[in-house]
Structure formats: structure tokens, C-alpha cells
Design a protein around this motif. Structure first.
Motif, PDB file in Angstrom:
ATOM      1  N   UNK A  27       0.838  -1.200   0.000  1.00 37.78           N
ATOM      2  CA  UNK A  27       0.000   0.000   0.000  1.00 37.78           C
ATOM      3  C   UNK A  27       0.873   1.250   0.000  1.00 37.78           C
ATOM      4  N   UNK A  28       0.848   1.992  -1.095  1.00 42.93           N
ATOM      5  CA  UNK A  28       1.519   3.286  -1.195  1.00 42.93           C
ATOM      6  C   UNK A  28       0.449   4.346  -1.452  1.00 42.93           C
ATOM      7  N   UNK A  29       0.846   5.588  -1.393  1.00 40.83           N
ATOM      8  CA  UNK A  29      -0.089   6.701  -1.567  1.00 40.83           C
ATOM      9  C   UNK A  29      -1.004   6.511  -2.781  1.00 40.83           C
ATOM     10  N   UNK A 100       2.208  -1.186   4.425  1.00 40.50           N
ATOM     11  CA  UNK A 100       2.080   0.084   3.706  1.00 40.50           C
ATOM     12  C   UNK A 100       3.338   0.919   3.887  1.00 40.50           C
ATOM     13  N   UNK A 101       3.355   2.024   3.180  1.00 42.73           N
ATOM     14  CA  UNK A 101       4.456   2.974   3.291  1.00 42.73           C
ATOM     15  C   UNK A 101       4.146   4.067   4.314  1.00 42.73           C
ATOM     16  N   UNK A 102       3.257   3.764   5.263  1.00 45.65           N
ATOM     17  CA  UNK A 102       2.839   4.745   6.271  1.00 45.65           C
ATOM     18  C   UNK A 102       4.040   5.366   6.968  1.00 45.65           C
ATOM     19  N   UNK A 139       6.927  16.458  -1.893  1.00 42.14           N
ATOM     20  CA  UNK A 139       6.066  15.806  -2.886  1.00 42.14           C
ATOM     21  C   UNK A 139       6.160  14.280  -2.916  1.00 42.14           C
ATOM     22  N   UNK A 140       7.138  13.692  -2.246  1.00 42.05           N
ATOM     23  CA  UNK A 140       7.215  12.239  -2.155  1.00 42.05           C
ATOM     24  C   UNK A 140       6.270  11.689  -1.088  1.00 42.05           C
ATOM     25  N   UNK A 141       5.623  12.605  -0.353  1.00 43.61           N
ATOM     26  CA  UNK A 141       4.752  12.234   0.757  1.00 43.61           C
ATOM     27  C   UNK A 141       3.312  12.593   0.423  1.00 43.61           C
ATOM     28  N   UNK A 142       2.429  11.611   0.551  1.00 47.55           N
ATOM     29  CA  UNK A 142       1.006  11.843   0.326  1.00 47.55           C
ATOM     30  C   UNK A 142       0.254  11.869   1.638  1.00 47.55           C
ATOM     31  N   UNK A 167       1.603   8.772   3.762  1.00 43.78           N
ATOM     32  CA  UNK A 167       2.124   7.609   3.053  1.00 43.78           C
ATOM     33  C   UNK A 167       3.135   8.072   2.015  1.00 43.78           C
ATOM     34  N   UNK A 168       4.224   7.329   1.885  1.00 43.76           N
ATOM     35  CA  UNK A 168       5.173   7.618   0.803  1.00 43.76           C
ATOM     36  C   UNK A 168       4.542   7.257  -0.531  1.00 43.76           C
ATOM     37  N   UNK A 169       4.860   8.051  -1.554  1.00 42.42           N
ATOM     38  CA  UNK A 169       4.493   7.695  -2.916  1.00 42.42           C
ATOM     39  C   UNK A 169       5.321   6.472  -3.304  1.00 42.42           C
ATOM     40  N   UNK A 170       4.834   5.681  -4.237  1.00 40.11           N
ATOM     41  CA  UNK A 170       5.490   4.424  -4.602  1.00 40.11           C
ATOM     42  C   UNK A 170       6.939   4.631  -5.025  1.00 40.11           C
ATOM     43  N   UNK A 171       7.218   5.621  -5.874  1.00 35.76           N
ATOM     44  CA  UNK A 171       8.595   5.855  -6.329  1.00 35.76           C
ATOM     45  C   UNK A 171       9.520   6.170  -5.144  1.00 35.76           C
ATOM     46  N   UNK A 172       9.041   6.950  -4.189  1.00 34.68           N
ATOM     47  CA  UNK A 172       9.857   7.280  -3.012  1.00 34.68           C
ATOM     48  C   UNK A 172      10.088   6.031  -2.168  1.00 34.68           C
ATOM     49  N   UNK A 173       9.063   5.200  -2.065  1.00 37.58           N
ATOM     50  CA  UNK A 173       9.177   3.972  -1.256  1.00 37.58           C
ATOM     51  C   UNK A 173      10.161   2.997  -1.887  1.00 37.58           C
ATOM     52  N   UNK A 174      10.300   3.042  -3.205  1.00 35.05           N
ATOM     53  CA  UNK A 174      11.220   2.144  -3.889  1.00 35.05           C
ATOM     54  C   UNK A 174      12.597   2.765  -4.056  1.00 35.05           C
ATOM     55  N   UNK A 175      12.802   3.927  -3.444  1.00 32.51           N
ATOM     56  CA  UNK A 175      14.120   4.557  -3.449  1.00 32.51           C
ATOM     57  C   UNK A 175      14.468   5.283  -4.718  1.00 32.51           C
TER      58      UNK A 175
END
Length: 177
Positions: A27-29, A100-102, A139-142, A167-175
């Protein structure tokens, strides 16, 4: 999540990602859709856990003793409102938050204890996405605004909570931000 009133669980969620054997958070933003609902599952509330929580955190008689609970306006051995919050948080974690990326929450806008949660109650609930937006400064944070509800086995509302979760956006969560 799909559809305005879609209900899903973490187990039904599609789009789980596996990369080189390492589990990425599902679960990402981007996965939160305004109007969609997530099922929180069920939880049986035992007398023993009500008493254990109360002994540690809220030692009022109606939370410690069945007779005192029956003599109160609550009508029986009742969970502390704070215990209800804790049970809700466990249900939320198990449903999707732990996968999730919470990044936590800046606070709670509203919490309501609508009816007593009594020993033997079976809680069920859902969380609905009210709104979402990307942070202007990060902007990497939703920011996802949620409204959560718990019901007893008779379908009576016992708890409501509204808050925003980061929640982190998916791209941010994947580094890749």
C-alpha cells in the motif's frame, strides 16, 4: 481499490510487488482512492483483555468488574474508550497499515465512542478514504484523510475516528525519489 464504494482487504489487494526476493510495501499513496472503503476484519473482545488493559491504563470500576459495569450506565463489563482505540489500531495495522508505506499521522481530528464495547462483543469495521493530496513541501509524501468506523455484532456503531495519515508515494518507497 476500485470503484467509489469498493470494499477490499489487504489479501484481496492487487498489485503487490516482489523485487529480488525482498518484499516491497503493497500500500503506497497511489493505491488510495477517494470514496473507497477498506475492510478491517473482526475482533472478539474478551473480558480478560478488558480487565488487563484497565488494570494497566484506565482502572475505573466499570472496566475492572462485571458487577460494577452492570451497575454503571454502560450495562456490563466495558472496554475503556482508550482500549477501543487500541483495538481499532490493531485492526487497522492487520488490515493494511503494516504492509504500507505509512509514515505515521500528524494527529487525530475526531474520535467518538458511540456505544460501550462490552465483553463478548465482536467488532467489525471499515476505513473510508475521504481525501488525498501530495504534500506541497515534500512531494514524495502523500496525505490521506480517512474516516474509520467500528460496529458491534448487532451492527451498532461503537466508534468513529477521522484523521490524516502520511504515506510515501510508490517511487519514493522504492528509493527512486
Amino acid at each position: 481499490m476500485t470503484g467509489k464504494n469498493a470494499k477490499t482487504s489487504a489479501h484481496e489487494k492487487t498489485g503487490a510487488h516482489e523485487k529480488a526476493g525482498a518484499h516491497e510495501k503493497t500500500w503506497a499513496y497511489e493505491d488510495f482512492v477517494e470514496g473507497a472503503s477498506l475492510d478491517l476484519g473482526t475482533k472478539l473482545v474478551s473480558a480478560a483483555e478488558i480487565i488487563e488493559f484497565a488494570q494497566e491504563f484506565d482502572a475505573q470500576p466499570m472496566h475492572l468488574d462485571e458487577a460494577a459495569g452492570r451497575a454503571s450506565i454502560l450495562g456490563g463489563l466495558a472496554a475503556s474508550g482508550w482500549h477501543t482505540c487500541a483495538m481499532f489500531m490493531r485492526m487497522l495495522c492487520d488490515a493494511f497499515l503494516l504492509d504500507s508505506t505509512s509514515q505515521g499521522a500528524p494527529g487525530v481530528d475526531q474520535v467518538r465512542w458511540k456505544r460501550p464495547v462490552l465483553a463478548g462483543d465482536i467488532l467489525s469495521g471499515s476505513t473510508t478514504v475521504l481525501a488525498k493530496r501530495l504534500s506541497r513541501s515534500k512531494p514524495q509524501l502523500g496525505l490521506v484523510t480517512l474516516r474509520s468506523e467500528l460496529f458491534n455484532q448487532r451492527g451498532e456503531g461503537v466508534f468513529e475516528l477521522e484523521n490524516t495519515v502520511m504515506f510515501l508515494a510508490r517511487d519514493a518507497a522504492q528509493g527512486r525519489s
